[in-house]
Motif scaffolding. Structure first.
Motif, short mmCIF file in Angstrom:
data_model
loop_
_atom_site.label_atom_id
_atom_site.label_comp_id
_atom_site.label_asym_id
_atom_site.label_seq_id
_atom_site.Cartn_x
_atom_site.Cartn_y
_atom_site.Cartn_z
N SER A 245 0.87 -1.19 0.00
CA SER A 245 0.00 0.00 0.00
C SER A 245 0.90 1.23 0.00
O SER A 245 2.02 1.19 0.51
CB SER A 245 -0.88 0.03 1.26
N ASN B 56 -0.57 3.96 1.31
CA ASN B 56 -1.30 4.76 2.31
C ASN B 56 -0.37 5.01 3.50
O ASN B 56 0.02 4.04 4.19
CB ASN B 56 -2.56 4.02 2.76
N LYS C 31 -0.96 3.18 6.82
CA LYS C 31 -0.58 1.76 6.88
C LYS C 31 0.94 1.59 6.98
O LYS C 31 1.44 0.76 7.74
CB LYS C 31 -1.10 1.03 5.63
N SER D 181 -12.80 -3.03 -3.70
CA SER D 181 -12.10 -1.90 -3.05
C SER D 181 -12.47 -1.81 -1.57
O SER D 181 -11.75 -1.25 -0.76
CB SER D 181 -12.46 -0.58 -3.75
N HIS D 182 -13.65 -2.35 -1.22
CA HIS D 182 -13.98 -2.41 0.21
C HIS D 182 -14.58 -3.80 0.48
O HIS D 182 -15.79 -3.98 0.39
CB HIS D 182 -14.97 -1.31 0.60
N GLY E 274 -15.94 2.98 2.04
CA GLY E 274 -16.22 3.60 3.34
C GLY E 274 -15.57 4.96 3.49
O GLY E 274 -16.16 5.90 4.04
N GLY F 212 -9.25 8.55 5.29
CA GLY F 212 -8.70 7.19 5.42
C GLY F 212 -7.18 7.19 5.41
O GLY F 212 -6.55 6.20 5.77
O1 LIG Z 1 -11.74 6.70 7.33
C1 LIG Z 1 -11.64 5.52 7.48
N1 LIG Z 1 -11.41 5.03 8.73
C2 LIG Z 1 -11.31 3.72 8.98
O2 LIG Z 1 -11.11 3.33 10.13
C3 LIG Z 1 -11.43 2.87 7.84
N2 LIG Z 1 -11.40 1.55 7.69
C4 LIG Z 1 -11.60 1.32 6.38
N3 LIG Z 1 -11.75 2.45 5.72
C5 LIG Z 1 -12.06 2.61 4.31
O3 LIG Z 1 -12.28 1.31 3.78
C6 LIG Z 1 -11.89 1.29 2.40
C7 LIG Z 1 -11.02 0.10 2.16
O4 LIG Z 1 -9.85 0.26 2.93
P1 LIG Z 1 -8.40 -0.16 2.37
O5 LIG Z 1 -7.85 -1.24 3.23
O6 LIG Z 1 -8.45 -0.42 0.90
O7 LIG Z 1 -7.55 1.13 2.68
P2 LIG Z 1 -7.25 2.41 1.81
O8 LIG Z 1 -8.08 2.39 0.56
O9 LIG Z 1 -7.42 3.58 2.71
O10 LIG Z 1 -5.71 2.24 1.43
P3 LIG Z 1 -5.04 1.42 0.26
O11 LIG Z 1 -6.09 0.65 -0.47
O12 LIG Z 1 -4.37 2.46 -0.59
O13 LIG Z 1 -4.06 0.49 0.93
C8 LIG Z 1 -11.20 2.63 2.13
O14 LIG Z 1 -12.17 3.49 1.52
C9 LIG Z 1 -10.89 3.15 3.51
O15 LIG Z 1 -10.90 4.55 3.54
C10 LIG Z 1 -11.66 3.43 6.59
N4 LIG Z 1 -11.75 4.75 6.39
#
Ligand SMILES: O=c1[nH]c(=O)c2ncn([C@@H]3O[C@H](COP(=O)(O)OP(=O)(O)OP(=O)(O)O)[C@@H](O)[C@H]3O)c2[nH]1
Ligand SMILES: [Mg+2]
Length: 217
Positions: free
Chosen positions: A51, A53, A56, A84-85, A164, A178
């Motif tokens: 990732s 992010n 992370k 994606s989620h 989300g 996020g």
């Molecule tokens: O504001 C948030 N607080 C949280 O506690 C939380 N837990 C999950 N999510 C959201 O769930 C989706 C998949 O998450 P995800 O694992 O794909 O992460 P991400 O998209 O942020 O990073 P990445 O995909 O670039 O690694 C993304 O839309 C995240 O924003 C959160 N958002």
């Protein structure tokens, strides 16, 4: 050096130079990426996170340093090969496993790590959890974060295919929430942040790799 039929090892376009041990085109981004990937070579324990992010990446650094000691952490963009989620523990775990294995392939590292947030339903409640997988090239270990109940509107939107994070931004008014405190940070007035959830899941996934526990797993 013969560049006939050679492709850039980052973007796949025609290679024109050989740098950092890779055939590359002259695109600045490709050269930067190749430099980052080659940095790992001389570091002892490199951890590649699937990732980019920053929440992370920072959580992996803190989790590893708490359990195994100093590491060099590199975030790389990889596919989770799930939605994606993700919904359900199985799909969320698979996303984290794919990220860990893809990161391990992409960077010369000691461990590949994937963290995937997903939604699990229990008794009509939709809980957000983070699954972490740590892969060492042979076996994977797994851990989960604390979970919190998503507000109904967030869960309904995820079920409609809206990530989300998007709804969390609307609720909180915080752009890219996020990638910083997370919805959990907004809901708890920062008492618990998204980095805490991610770091917990990393620490859980490292339990089987602690010297004192290895023979038990
Ligand atoms: O504001 C948030 N607080 C949280 O506690 C939380 N837990 C999950 N999510 C959201 O769930 C989706 C998949 O998450 P995800 O694992 O794909 O992460 P991400 O998209 O942020 O990073 P990445 O995909 O670039 O690694 C993304 O839309 C995240 O924003 C959160 N958002
Ligand atoms: Mg994502």
């Amino acid at each position: 050096m013969d560049f006939e039929n050679k492709k850039c090892e980052i973007c796949g376009k025609k290679a024109e130079i050989f740098l950092f041990g890779k055939f590359l085109c002259k695109n600045e981004k490709c050269i930067e990426e190749a430099k980052k990937l080659s940095m790992a070579r001389h570091k002892f324990r490199v951890v590649a996170v699937g990732s980019t992010n920053p929440v992370k990446i920072e959580a992996v650094k803190e989790g590893f340093e708490k359990v195994l000691g100093a590491v060099e952490v590199i975030g790389v963009d990889v596919d989770s090969n799930v939605s994606s989620h993700p919904i359900g523990l199985e799909e969320t775990y698979l996303g984290a496993l794919n990220r860990a294995k893809n990161a391990f392939e992409k960077v010369q590292c000691s461990y590949g790590v994937g963290i995937e947030a997903g939604l699990i339903e229990v008794g009509g409640h939709y809980i957000d959890i983070h699954v972490c997988v740590v892969f060492d090239g042979v076996k994977e270990t797994v851990g989960l974060s604390q979970g919190f109940e998503y507000p109904k509107i967030v869960a309904e939107n995820v079920l409609k295919g809206i990530e989300g994070g998007k709804t969390a931004e609307e609720i909180s008014g915080i752009k890219d929430i996020g990638k910083n405190i997370g919805l959990i940070g907004y809901l708890t007035d920062n008492n618990i942040t998204r980095k805490d959830l991610c770091r917990d899941s990393v620490i859980m996934a490292l339990i089987p790799r602690m010297m004192k526990n290895i023979y038990l797993y």
